[in-house]
Motif scaffolding. Structure first.
Motif, PDB file in Angstrom:
ATOM      1  N   ASP A 116       0.811  -1.216   0.000  1.00 51.37           N
ATOM      2  CA  ASP A 116       0.000   0.000   0.000  1.00 51.37           C
ATOM      3  C   ASP A 116       0.849   1.274   0.000  1.00 51.37           C
ATOM      4  OD1 ASP A 116      -2.374  -1.509   0.150  1.00 51.37           O
ATOM      5  OD2 ASP A 116      -2.142  -1.705   2.328  1.00 51.37           O
ATOM      6  N   GLY A 117       2.160   1.094   0.007  1.00 51.57           N
ATOM      7  CA  GLY A 117       3.044   2.252   0.016  1.00 51.57           C
ATOM      8  C   GLY A 117       3.350   2.777   1.409  1.00 51.57           C
ATOM      9  N   ASP A 118       2.915   2.063   2.456  1.00 56.78           N
ATOM     10  CA  ASP A 118       3.211   2.473   3.825  1.00 56.78           C
ATOM     11  C   ASP A 118       4.621   2.024   4.213  1.00 56.78           C
ATOM     12  OD1 ASP A 118       0.636   3.413   3.919  1.00 56.78           O
ATOM     13  OD2 ASP A 118      -0.169   1.658   4.958  1.00 56.78           O
ATOM     14  N   PHE A 119       5.305   2.836   5.008  1.00 54.99           N
ATOM     15  CA  PHE A 119       6.636   2.467   5.471  1.00 54.99           C
ATOM     16  C   PHE A 119       6.557   1.214   6.342  1.00 54.99           C
ATOM     17  CE2 PHE A 119       6.961   7.109   4.883  1.00 54.99           C
ATOM     18  CZ  PHE A 119       8.006   7.137   3.969  1.00 54.99           C
ATOM     19  N   PHE A 120       7.404   0.229   6.023  1.00 54.15           N
ATOM     20  CA  PHE A 120       7.359  -1.030   6.770  1.00 54.15           C
ATOM     21  C   PHE A 120       8.422  -1.025   7.851  1.00 54.15           C
ATOM     22  CE2 PHE A 120       8.484  -5.472   7.589  1.00 54.15           C
ATOM     23  CZ  PHE A 120       7.237  -5.946   7.987  1.00 54.15           C
ATOM     24  N   ILE A 121       7.988  -1.287   9.112  1.00 51.56           N
ATOM     25  CA  ILE A 121       8.882  -1.375  10.261  1.00 51.56           C
ATOM     26  C   ILE A 121       8.900  -2.820  10.726  1.00 51.56           C
ATOM     27  CG2 ILE A 121       9.398  -0.518  12.586  1.00 51.56           C
ATOM     28  CD1 ILE A 121       9.413   1.663  10.494  1.00 51.56           C
ATOM     29  N   ASP A 122      10.051  -3.448  10.629  1.00 55.47           N
ATOM     30  CA  ASP A 122      10.159  -4.863  10.978  1.00 55.47           C
ATOM     31  C   ASP A 122      10.427  -5.026  12.474  1.00 55.47           C
ATOM     32  OD1 ASP A 122      10.140  -7.557  10.598  1.00 55.47           O
ATOM     33  OD2 ASP A 122      12.198  -7.683   9.848  1.00 55.47           O
ATOM     34  N   GLN A 123       9.439  -4.580  13.271  1.00 54.19           N
ATOM     35  CA  GLN A 123       9.494  -4.693  14.726  1.00 54.19           C
ATOM     36  C   GLN A 123       8.134  -5.158  15.227  1.00 54.19           C
ATOM     37  OE1 GLN A 123      12.230  -4.227  16.486  1.00 54.19           O
ATOM     38  NE2 GLN A 123      13.545  -3.089  15.066  1.00 54.19           N
ATOM     39  N   GLU A 124       8.124  -5.665  16.464  1.00 55.92           N
ATOM     40  CA  GLU A 124       6.852  -6.022  17.084  1.00 55.92           C
ATOM     41  C   GLU A 124       6.085  -4.745  17.425  1.00 55.92           C
ATOM     42  OE1 GLU A 124       6.827  -9.209  20.119  1.00 55.92           O
ATOM     43  OE2 GLU A 124       8.998  -9.247  19.803  1.00 55.92           O
ATOM     44  N   PHE A 125       4.830  -4.708  17.061  1.00 55.55           N
ATOM     45  CA  PHE A 125       4.020  -3.525  17.314  1.00 55.55           C
ATOM     46  C   PHE A 125       3.943  -3.204  18.800  1.00 55.55           C
ATOM     47  CE2 PHE A 125      -0.045  -1.383  18.153  1.00 55.55           C
ATOM     48  CZ  PHE A 125       0.081  -0.280  17.311  1.00 55.55           C
ATOM     49  N   GLU A 126       3.821  -4.232  19.665  1.00 56.05           N
ATOM     50  CA  GLU A 126       3.678  -3.997  21.100  1.00 56.05           C
ATOM     51  C   GLU A 126       4.972  -3.467  21.740  1.00 56.05           C
ATOM     52  OE1 GLU A 126       3.982  -8.784  21.919  1.00 56.05           O
ATOM     53  OE2 GLU A 126       2.687  -7.580  23.197  1.00 56.05           O
ATOM     54  N   LEU A 127       6.081  -3.510  21.009  1.00 56.28           N
ATOM     55  CA  LEU A 127       7.322  -2.879  21.460  1.00 56.28           C
ATOM     56  C   LEU A 127       7.458  -1.477  20.869  1.00 56.28           C
ATOM     57  CD1 LEU A 127       9.917  -5.802  21.127  1.00 56.28           C
ATOM     58  CD2 LEU A 127       8.639  -5.087  23.158  1.00 56.28           C
ATOM     59  N   PHE A 128       7.081  -1.355  19.605  1.00 60.21           N
ATOM     60  CA  PHE A 128       7.251  -0.080  18.902  1.00 60.21           C
ATOM     61  C   PHE A 128       6.264   0.973  19.403  1.00 60.21           C
ATOM     62  CE2 PHE A 128       7.106   2.829  15.255  1.00 60.21           C
ATOM     63  CZ  PHE A 128       8.462   2.960  14.954  1.00 60.21           C
ATOM     64  N   GLU A 129       5.032   0.556  19.675  1.00 63.73           N
ATOM     65  CA  GLU A 129       4.002   1.504  20.090  1.00 63.73           C
ATOM     66  C   GLU A 129       4.357   2.251  21.384  1.00 63.73           C
ATOM     67  OE1 GLU A 129      -0.847   1.640  20.555  1.00 63.73           O
ATOM     68  OE2 GLU A 129       0.258  -0.036  21.442  1.00 63.73           O
ATOM     69  N   PRO A 130       4.875   1.583  22.436  1.00 63.33           N
ATOM     70  CA  PRO A 130       5.235   2.337  23.649  1.00 63.33           C
ATOM     71  C   PRO A 130       6.270   3.429  23.397  1.00 63.33           C
ATOM     72  CG  PRO A 130       5.125   0.011  24.154  1.00 63.33           C
ATOM     73  CD  PRO A 130       5.003   0.129  22.664  1.00 63.33           C
ATOM     74  N   MET A 131       7.207   3.191  22.480  1.00 61.95           N
ATOM     75  CA  MET A 131       8.199   4.210  22.156  1.00 61.95           C
ATOM     76  C   MET A 131       7.513   5.417  21.508  1.00 61.95           C
ATOM     77  SD  MET A 131      11.643   3.969  19.784  1.00 61.95           S
ATOM     78  CE  MET A 131      10.762   3.585  18.262  1.00 61.95           C
ATOM     79  N   ILE A 132       6.595   5.179  20.585  1.00 64.15           N
ATOM     80  CA  ILE A 132       5.889   6.271  19.915  1.00 64.15           C
ATOM     81  C   ILE A 132       5.007   7.028  20.901  1.00 64.15           C
ATOM     82  CG2 ILE A 132       4.235   6.863  18.112  1.00 64.15           C
ATOM     83  CD1 ILE A 132       7.040   5.977  17.142  1.00 64.15           C
ATOM     84  N   ASN A 133       4.326   6.303  21.778  1.00 72.88           N
ATOM     85  CA  ASN A 133       3.487   6.962  22.772  1.00 72.88           C
ATOM     86  C   ASN A 133       4.309   7.814  23.737  1.00 72.88           C
ATOM     87  OD1 ASN A 133       1.081   5.996  21.749  1.00 72.88           O
ATOM     88  ND2 ASN A 133       1.039   4.189  23.076  1.00 72.88           N
ATOM     89  N   TYR A 134       5.480   7.337  24.067  1.00 73.26           N
ATOM     90  CA  TYR A 134       6.377   8.130  24.921  1.00 73.26           C
ATOM     91  C   TYR A 134       6.715   9.452  24.233  1.00 73.26           C
ATOM     92  CZ  TYR A 134      10.361   9.508  27.778  1.00 73.26           C
ATOM     93  OH  TYR A 134      11.212  10.212  28.601  1.00 73.26           O
ATOM     94  N   LEU A 135       7.064   9.397  22.942  1.00 71.32           N
ATOM     95  CA  LEU A 135       7.425  10.609  22.194  1.00 71.32           C
ATOM     96  C   LEU A 135       6.231  11.542  22.037  1.00 71.32           C
ATOM     97  CD1 LEU A 135       9.703   9.031  19.426  1.00 71.32           C
ATOM     98  CD2 LEU A 135      10.408  10.227  21.499  1.00 71.32           C
ATOM     99  N   ARG A 136       5.049  10.971  21.856  1.00 68.29           N
ATOM    100  CA  ARG A 136       3.840  11.805  21.751  1.00 68.29           C
ATOM    101  C   ARG A 136       3.578  12.540  23.061  1.00 68.29           C
ATOM    102  NH1 ARG A 136       0.296   7.104  18.734  1.00 68.29           N
ATOM    103  NH2 ARG A 136       0.618   7.785  16.577  1.00 68.29           N
ATOM    104  N   ASN A 137       3.671  11.827  24.171  1.00 72.11           N
ATOM    105  CA  ASN A 137       3.439  12.453  25.465  1.00 72.11           C
ATOM    106  C   ASN A 137       4.517  13.475  25.794  1.00 72.11           C
ATOM    107  OD1 ASN A 137       1.126  11.190  27.336  1.00 72.11           O
ATOM    108  ND2 ASN A 137       1.852   9.638  25.910  1.00 72.11           N
ATOM    109  N   GLU A 138       5.741  13.196  25.397  1.00 72.36           N
ATOM    110  CA  GLU A 138       6.825  14.150  25.597  1.00 72.36           C
ATOM    111  C   GLU A 138       6.538  15.440  24.836  1.00 72.36           C
ATOM    112  OE1 GLU A 138      11.619  13.714  25.554  1.00 72.36           O
ATOM    113  OE2 GLU A 138      10.613  13.324  23.650  1.00 72.36           O
TER     114      GLU A 138
END
Length: 344
Positions: A116-138
């Motif tokens: 679909d043209g989306d950037f592919f991240i070869d990581q577990e979502f349940e690991l990647f999401e906490p990092m993104i949420n941390y940055l959003r809250n920051e």
């Protein structure tokens, strides 16, 4: 009466001449001020134009490197099969990280994408999401602890998370530290960010953990203009940083160790051992590795717990978890590197 008339006439004439002179001087002054104002306006206009040229050149260079990308771009990601949308500025909020470099816009065309043209991240979502949420809250200025057990309720998840953020160069971002005043007055201290300080009077600071419990294994201090500095460790139960010990620092007090650059010596519990050749100079880098086992000044090993290193030998018998990094300083310096234990 005739004499008075003549006297008044002369006085009025002089006053008239004086008034005319003052009027002329005022006109000259106003003309000079007008000329000066026009010159300043011209100078300001020229500076604004020069600034516009610089900004346009920078924007042209940015577009040449990053293309038509903006911090407000919404990036669509496929993280291990789960879709999510993230602002580019969230991913690039810590510019020194590999995560920021990857999604800066410069490499968009070469990054892996799904059908679909989306950037592919070869990581577990349940690991990647906490990092993104941390940055959003920051970004929102909200407090957020990555140590919360609700993120990692499965065995081994925290270890894998730590490995992932190390891969992305996000360890310092997710597990931050700050300088905490132990001794001295905040009125004499200017904090230039979480890990940079200018102390006008002798003060001591602990490098304190912010919202996490990962111990600091190694750290590095880059000196600015210092009159005096001591860099080392204290035991967590060291309670001697009090107002009645205002002239003492780390290494001078019980249960503390330090390298004293000013006096060219190593300090332990107030006892000193001379070290030849130490010099207090701007831009010097002092690095202490592996909980105080090795001490470097400008990449030269000067103190070690290993007798084979053939430098000043010390013994540190304290347990790793009890050690806290501390600097005592009059002047300015910054903590330029912090290292935590590797995820295992």
């Amino acid at each position: 009466k005739k004499r008075n008339k003549k006297r008044n006439k002369k006085r009025n004439k002089k006053r008239k001449v004086g008034d005319e002179g003052e009027a002329i001087n005022l006109d000259v002054t106003l003309n000079n001020l007008t000329t000066l104002l026009k010159d300043k306006e011209k100078e300001l206009t020229e500076r604004e134009e020069a600034l516009r040229v610089v900004e346009n050149n920078l924007e042209a260079e940015r577009k040449e490197i990053y293309g038509d990308t903006k911090p407000s771009d919404v990036l669509h990601l496929n993280v291990g099969g789960t879709k999510m949308a993230v602002l580019r500025r969230t991913l690039t909020s810590h510019s020194e990280s590999m995560l920021a470099a990857k999604f800066s816009g410069r490499w968009d065309d070469s990054l892996e994408k799904d059908k679909d043209g989306d950037f592919f991240i070869d990581q577990e979502f349940e690991l990647f999401e906490p990092m993104i949420n941390y940055l959003r809250n920051e970004a929102n200025g909200a407090g957020y602890s990555i140590d919360s057990p609700c993120f990692f309720d499965k065995p081994g998840k925290r270890k894998h998370f730590n490995r992932m953020i190390e891969y992305y160069g996000m360890t310092q971002a997710i597990f931050p530290s700050e300088l905490k005043l132990l001794n001295g007055s905040m009125s004499n201290v200017e904090v230039l960010g979480k890990l940079e300080v200018d102390a006008r009077e002798w003060s001591s600071f602990q490098i304190s953990l912010c919202g996490h419990s990962r111990p600091i294994k190694s750290y590095e201090v880059t000196l600015g203009t210092c009159q005096r500095i001591q860099i080392g460790w204290m035991l967590k139960d060291a309670r001697n940083f009090r107002s009645d010990n205002a002239n003492l620092g780390v290494g001078d007090l019980v249960n503390t160790y330090a390298l004293d650059i000013t006096r060219s010596c190593f300090l332990h519990n107030g006892l000193s051992t001379a070290i030849a050749g130490l010099e207090l100079k701007k831009d010097s880098v002092i690095r202490i590795e592996h909980y105080g086992k090795k001490w470097y000044v400008d990449n030269k090993l000067v103190v070690s717990t290993d007798v084979k290193d053939k430098v000043l030998h010390i013994e540190i018998t304290s347990t790793v978890k009890s050690l806290r990094p501390v600097i005592s300083i009059k002047g300015d310096a910054k903590i330029s590197m912090i290292e935590y234990p590797k995820a295992s």
